[in-house]
Design a protein around this motif. Structure first.
Motif, PDB file in Angstrom:
ATOM      1  N   SER A 212      38.751  44.931  38.879  1.00 24.03           N
ATOM      2  CA  SER A 212      40.192  44.920  39.148  1.00 24.03           C
ATOM      3  C   SER A 212      40.359  45.093  40.654  1.00 24.03           C
ATOM      4  O   SER A 212      39.488  45.672  41.312  1.00 24.03           O
ATOM      5  N   PRO A 213      41.467  44.655  41.221  1.00 24.08           N
ATOM      6  CA  PRO A 213      41.678  44.842  42.662  1.00 24.08           C
ATOM      7  C   PRO A 213      42.051  46.282  43.040  1.00 24.08           C
ATOM      8  O   PRO A 213      42.118  46.602  44.222  1.00 24.08           O
ATOM      9  N   TYR A 214      42.272  47.148  42.070  1.00 26.44           N
ATOM     10  CA  TYR A 214      42.686  48.519  42.363  1.00 26.44           C
ATOM     11  C   TYR A 214      41.514  49.321  42.928  1.00 26.44           C
ATOM     12  O   TYR A 214      40.398  49.258  42.408  1.00 26.44           O
ATOM     13  N   THR A 215      41.794  50.091  43.959  1.00 28.55           N
ATOM     14  CA  THR A 215      40.768  50.864  44.662  1.00 28.55           C
ATOM     15  C   THR A 215      39.934  51.714  43.720  1.00 28.55           C
ATOM     16  O   THR A 215      38.704  51.737  43.818  1.00 28.55           O
ATOM     17  N   ARG A 216      40.558  52.430  42.792  1.00 30.46           N
ATOM     18  CA  ARG A 216      39.815  53.337  41.916  1.00 30.46           C
ATOM     19  C   ARG A 216      38.825  52.598  41.021  1.00 30.46           C
ATOM     20  O   ARG A 216      37.748  53.116  40.718  1.00 30.46           O
ATOM     21  N   ALA A 217      39.160  51.387  40.602  1.00 31.92           N
ATOM     22  CA  ALA A 217      38.240  50.582  39.786  1.00 31.92           C
ATOM     23  C   ALA A 217      37.073  50.092  40.641  1.00 31.92           C
ATOM     24  O   ALA A 217      35.910  50.161  40.226  1.00 31.92           O
ATOM     25  N   ILE A 218      37.387  49.608  41.837  1.00 31.18           N
ATOM     26  CA  ILE A 218      36.340  49.142  42.750  1.00 31.18           C
ATOM     27  C   ILE A 218      35.388  50.287  43.089  1.00 31.18           C
ATOM     28  O   ILE A 218      34.161  50.134  43.023  1.00 31.18           O
ATOM     29  N   GLN A 219      35.939  51.446  43.447  1.00 28.54           N
ATOM     30  CA  GLN A 219      35.102  52.585  43.827  1.00 28.54           C
ATOM     31  C   GLN A 219      34.213  53.053  42.674  1.00 28.54           C
ATOM     32  O   GLN A 219      33.110  53.545  42.912  1.00 28.54           O
ATOM     33  N   THR A 220      34.649  52.879  41.447  1.00 31.57           N
ATOM     34  CA  THR A 220      33.857  53.306  40.292  1.00 31.57           C
ATOM     35  C   THR A 220      32.615  52.443  40.111  1.00 31.57           C
ATOM     36  O   THR A 220      31.584  52.935  39.642  1.00 31.57           O
TER      37      THR A 220
ATOM     38  N   GLU B  68      38.801  40.342  40.248  1.00 36.26           N
ATOM     39  CA  GLU B  68      39.535  39.579  39.229  1.00 36.26           C
ATOM     40  C   GLU B  68      40.867  40.280  39.006  1.00 36.26           C
ATOM     41  O   GLU B  68      40.937  41.342  38.391  1.00 36.26           O
ATOM     42  N   GLU B  69      41.904  39.674  39.520  1.00 35.92           N
ATOM     43  CA  GLU B  69      43.262  40.223  39.471  1.00 35.92           C
ATOM     44  C   GLU B  69      43.698  40.597  38.051  1.00 35.92           C
ATOM     45  O   GLU B  69      44.371  41.604  37.833  1.00 35.92           O
ATOM     46  N   ASN B  70      43.294  39.808  37.078  1.00 29.44           N
ATOM     47  CA  ASN B  70      43.776  40.015  35.712  1.00 29.44           C
ATOM     48  C   ASN B  70      43.135  41.184  34.976  1.00 29.44           C
ATOM     49  O   ASN B  70      43.504  41.471  33.842  1.00 29.44           O
ATOM     50  N   PHE B  71      42.187  41.880  35.611  1.00 29.93           N
ATOM     51  CA  PHE B  71      41.645  43.099  35.023  1.00 29.93           C
ATOM     52  C   PHE B  71      42.367  44.340  35.547  1.00 29.93           C
ATOM     53  O   PHE B  71      41.985  45.463  35.245  1.00 29.93           O
TER      54      PHE B  71
ATOM     55  N   LYS C  50      24.660  36.260  30.903  1.00 30.86           N
ATOM     56  CA  LYS C  50      24.408  37.273  31.933  1.00 30.86           C
ATOM     57  C   LYS C  50      24.918  38.641  31.493  1.00 30.86           C
ATOM     58  O   LYS C  50      25.636  38.778  30.508  1.00 30.86           O
ATOM     59  N   ASN C  51      24.561  39.649  32.274  1.00 31.46           N
ATOM     60  CA  ASN C  51      25.052  41.017  32.106  1.00 31.46           C
ATOM     61  C   ASN C  51      26.018  41.299  33.245  1.00 31.46           C
ATOM     62  O   ASN C  51      25.619  41.289  34.419  1.00 31.46           O
ATOM     63  N   VAL C  52      27.274  41.542  32.902  1.00 28.25           N
ATOM     64  CA  VAL C  52      28.332  41.654  33.900  1.00 28.25           C
ATOM     65  C   VAL C  52      29.054  42.990  33.772  1.00 28.25           C
ATOM     66  O   VAL C  52      29.569  43.321  32.698  1.00 28.25           O
ATOM     67  N   VAL C  53      29.100  43.742  34.859  1.00 32.07           N
ATOM     68  CA  VAL C  53      29.884  44.977  34.929  1.00 32.07           C
ATOM     69  C   VAL C  53      31.303  44.596  35.314  1.00 32.07           C
ATOM     70  O   VAL C  53      31.508  43.785  36.230  1.00 32.07           O
ATOM     71  N   ILE C  54      32.291  45.211  34.643  1.00 31.06           N
ATOM     72  CA  ILE C  54      33.696  44.949  34.948  1.00 31.06           C
ATOM     73  C   ILE C  54      34.405  46.287  35.160  1.00 31.06           C
ATOM     74  O   ILE C  54      34.588  47.059  34.218  1.00 31.06           O
ATOM     75  N   GLY C  55      34.785  46.559  36.406  1.00 32.33           N
ATOM     76  CA  GLY C  55      35.541  47.761  36.722  1.00 32.33           C
ATOM     77  C   GLY C  55      36.996  47.526  36.363  1.00 32.33           C
ATOM     78  O   GLY C  55      37.619  46.586  36.855  1.00 32.33           O
TER      79      GLY C  55
ATOM     80  N   HIS D 277      40.543  49.379  33.767  1.00 30.16           N
ATOM     81  CA  HIS D 277      41.443  50.488  33.462  1.00 30.16           C
ATOM     82  C   HIS D 277      41.556  50.652  31.952  1.00 30.16           C
ATOM     83  O   HIS D 277      41.355  49.696  31.199  1.00 30.16           O
ATOM     84  N   GLY D 278      41.929  51.842  31.526  1.00 29.77           N
ATOM     85  CA  GLY D 278      41.929  52.169  30.111  1.00 29.77           C
ATOM     86  C   GLY D 278      42.817  51.312  29.244  1.00 29.77           C
ATOM     87  O   GLY D 278      42.387  50.784  28.210  1.00 29.77           O
ATOM     88  N   ASN D 279      44.074  51.137  29.623  1.00 29.45           N
ATOM     89  CA  ASN D 279      45.006  50.425  28.768  1.00 29.45           C
ATOM     90  C   ASN D 279      44.632  48.955  28.630  1.00 29.45           C
ATOM     91  O   ASN D 279      44.574  48.431  27.517  1.00 29.45           O
ATOM     92  N   ILE D 280      44.348  48.294  29.729  1.00 35.61           N
ATOM     93  CA  ILE D 280      44.004  46.864  29.656  1.00 35.61           C
ATOM     94  C   ILE D 280      42.674  46.681  28.924  1.00 35.61           C
ATOM     95  O   ILE D 280      42.509  45.741  28.145  1.00 35.61           O
ATOM     96  N   MET D 281      41.725  47.603  29.128  1.00 34.17           N
ATOM     97  CA  MET D 281      40.442  47.508  28.443  1.00 34.17           C
ATOM     98  C   MET D 281      40.635  47.593  26.929  1.00 34.17           C
ATOM     99  O   MET D 281      40.084  46.784  26.177  1.00 34.17           O
TER     100      MET D 281
END
Length: 184
Positions: A50-58, A73-76, A131-136, A138-142
């Motif tokens: 996600s473009p949100y800082t907290r997701a990127i930092q995680t 990916e904006e839509n995450f 492939k194996n893909v990590v996706i940072g 958020h709780g609600n969208i996940m």
């Protein structure tokens, strides 16, 4: 051919009014290192966020360890509950989970947010098949993404998530085969 998506709900963040720039807290940064340790055992090929800082930092430590760029990916990004802060968050979030078509002023309904999340998920499945893909994310969208594939992932499930949390989704094509929690 199996594709594994590791959805990572961001770690604990320090509250700021701006969603986009909200950073991880001290505890969040510490937990992000544990996230990296767990995910580095999984033979990760790509890191998306996600473009949100907290997701990127995680997921940043995973990407750095693997010498990979984080694909944004904006839509995450998290679902927007309302344009303005809601008076009673618990009431507002409960209501949108009771009625998937309900949206608060300027916010996304579950239907709209889920559609956005599924479009992003299907794009990742196509672009990174096998492939194996990590996706940072958020709780609600996940959980809305999970709910699309299996309705047992609901409001109560979302309410029991931790920060961070990690779920491994295994797909064959666009068919979800299994979901496993890999957070401690």
């Amino acid at each position: 051919m199996l594709t594994n998506l590791y959805f990572v709900r961001h770690a604990h963040s320090t509250y700021t009014p701006g969603e986009l720039g909200r950073p991880l807290s001290k505890r969040g940064f510490s937990d992000a290192l544990i996230v990296a340790d767990l995910l580095l055992k999984e033979k990760i090929d790509f890191v998306v966020s996600s473009p949100y800082t907290r997701a990127i930092q995680t997921v940043e430590a995973v990407a750095k360890s693997l010498k990979k760029e984080i694909v944004i990916e904006e839509n995450f990004k998290e679902r927007e509950l309302s344009k303005k802060p809601v008076e009673d968050f618990n009431f507002a979030i409960t209501q949108v989970w009771k009625n998937f078509n309900l949206s608060w002023e300027g916010g996304e309904s579950n239907v709209i947010a889920q559609k956005r999340g599924i479009e992003a998920t299907k794009k990742i499945l196509k672009d990174y098949e096998g492939k194996n893909v990590v996706i940072g994310t958020h709780g609600n969208i996940m959980v809305l993404i999970m709910n699309y594939f299996d309705q047992k992932y609901d409001f109560e499930f979302w309410n029991d998530l931790t920060m961070p949390d990690i779920y491994k989704f295994t797909f064959e094509g666009e068919s979800l085969i299994e979901v496993n929690r890999i957070w401690k």
